[in-house]
Design an enzyme around this catalytic site. Structure first.
Site, PDB file in Angstrom:
ATOM      1  N   GLU A  63       0.814  -1.225   0.000  1.00  0.00           N
ATOM      2  CA  GLU A  63       0.000   0.000   0.000  1.00  0.00           C
ATOM      3  C   GLU A  63       0.843   1.269   0.000  1.00  0.00           C
ATOM      4  O   GLU A  63       1.190   1.794   1.061  1.00  0.00           O
ATOM      5  CB  GLU A  63      -0.944   0.004   1.217  1.00  0.00           C
TER       6      GLU A  63
ATOM      7  N   LYS B 114      -2.603  -2.171  -3.039  1.00  0.00           N
ATOM      8  CA  LYS B 114      -3.637  -1.305  -2.448  1.00  0.00           C
ATOM      9  C   LYS B 114      -3.267   0.147  -2.713  1.00  0.00           C
ATOM     10  O   LYS B 114      -2.532   0.760  -1.936  1.00  0.00           O
ATOM     11  CB  LYS B 114      -3.756  -1.584  -0.948  1.00  0.00           C
TER      12      LYS B 114
ATOM     13  N   SER C 140     -10.646  -2.147  -0.402  1.00  0.00           N
ATOM     14  CA  SER C 140     -10.074  -2.482   0.895  1.00  0.00           C
ATOM     15  C   SER C 140     -10.270  -1.235   1.735  1.00  0.00           C
ATOM     16  O   SER C 140      -9.316  -0.575   2.145  1.00  0.00           O
ATOM     17  CB  SER C 140      -8.591  -2.838   0.764  1.00  0.00           C
TER      18      SER C 140
END
Ligand code: 13P
Length: 340
Positions: free
Chosen positions: A179, A221, A291
């Site tokens: 991420e 992500k 997410s």
């Protein structure tokens, strides 16, 4: 020995059609802000009760949630009836995951920029979390846009750190969620976000390659490409979807099983609408899902309000939001579904 087949199976489960990930891994400091917004004291019990409310929401969990990211405290907690929360999650069919990063700290010689910490001792922590039932992990890096930032120093340090984390996870048996978040806090326009996000993701995939990370066993992500919250001109949802897809197609190899967006401060509705528009523009080389932390939880948190009597109502609000996002993963969301 790394078992890539197993990692790939878990990654595919995390981005299964019609499902997405619930990010419930707020650190004790972040969850304090959420509980404060509903005037509920930030005690271990209240944190547990709030999360138990979501994890025991059968409709939402078994139909629309493929995985749950947990904070260290939560992965060790038990529900009111004594069931470990991890077990409660696993019973719904969702994969439990763990936040491994220790948060952003000031980056030396880089005013206004941060580096995420947490690599020291990571292999041993991975081993423990696998025993506790985790199937995947998350690490968030933070890239801010401002005057003269981000610098290459910041992007290099953070993407390299993410790649090292991801390699350690794969060796230890966890699917890494990678991420690198470009923040939407500034007053920059959407094209600046586009340029920086492309730079960050290009660097990210170079670093993953150098670190030996197997793309089939990870999930990306990213942020969406979006104007800063304080920007004078906000881009239309169509422009956000279009520019996000352009950048992702330029940067993310098709070997990555799925991309699961963060919501990053978008309203719940915007986060759903953007995801819907992108999936409606398919076919795409990877699965595209959510997410979300705030954008999945905000309505449920407010409706629950810290009151045991509101448990069912809170779960209903959570189920609605999760279902809307699930529809968006198929490009099947609509204002009509939203109102129903
Ligand atoms: P938000 O969707 O609230 O940005 O949280 C997702 C997340 O896990 C950030 O690290």
């Amino acid at each position: 020995m790394m078992d890539l087949k197993k990692l790939n199976d878990i990654a595919n489960r995390m981005v299964a059609p019609g499902k997405g990930i619930l990010a419930a891994d707020e650190s004790t400091g972040s969850i304090a802000k959420r509980l404060d917004s509903i005037s509920t004291p930030n005690t271990e019990e209240n944190r547990r009760d709030y999360r138990e409310m979501m994890f025991s929401a059968k409709e939402a969990m078994s139909n629309y949630i493929s995985g749950v990211i947990l904070f260290d405290e939560t992965i060790r907690q038990k529900a009111k009836d004594g069931t470990p929360l991890v077990e409660m999650i696993a019973r719904t069919g969702a994969v439990p995951g763990i936040k491994l990063d220790k948060g952003p700290k000031p980056l030396p010689f880089a005013p206004g920029e941060v580096i995420t910490e947490g690599l020291d001792g990571l292999p041993a922590r991975v081993e423990e979390y696998v025993k506790l039932g985790a199937g995947f992990a998350k690490w968030r890096a933070v890239i801010d846009i401002g005057k003269h930032i981000p610098t290459y120093n910041c992007i290099n340090a953070n993407t390299m750190t993410l790649a090292r984390y991801a390699a350690i996870c794969q060796e230890g048996g966890l699917v890494p969620i990678v991420e690198p978040e470009v923040l939407m806090d500034g007053d920059h326009d959407i094209d600046t976000c586009m340029r920086i996000t492309e730079w960050v993701l290009k660097e990210q995939f170079h670093q993953l390659h150098y670190a030996g990370v197997k793309l089939e066993g990870m999930i990306l992500k990213p942020n969406m490409v979006i104007a800063g919250k304080k920007a004078a001109r906000q881009a239309s949802p169509e422009e956000v979807a279009e520019k996000t897809l352009i950048v992702l197609k330029r940067c993310v190899p098709a070997a990555v099983p799925g991309i699961a967006f963060l919501s990053g401060g978008q309203s719940s509705l915007d986060a759903t609408r953007h995801l819907h528009l992108m999936n409606a523009a398919g076919p795409l080389p990877w699965r595209l899902t959510y997410s979300y932390g705030r954008a999945l939880q905000a309505d449920a948190l407010k409706t629950w309000g810290g009151k045991p009597g509101n448990l069912a109502a809170g779960q209903k609000a959570f189920a609605h939001r999760a279902r809307m996002n699930a529809l968006a993963t198929g490009g099947k969301w609509s204002d009509k579904a939203e109102a129903a």
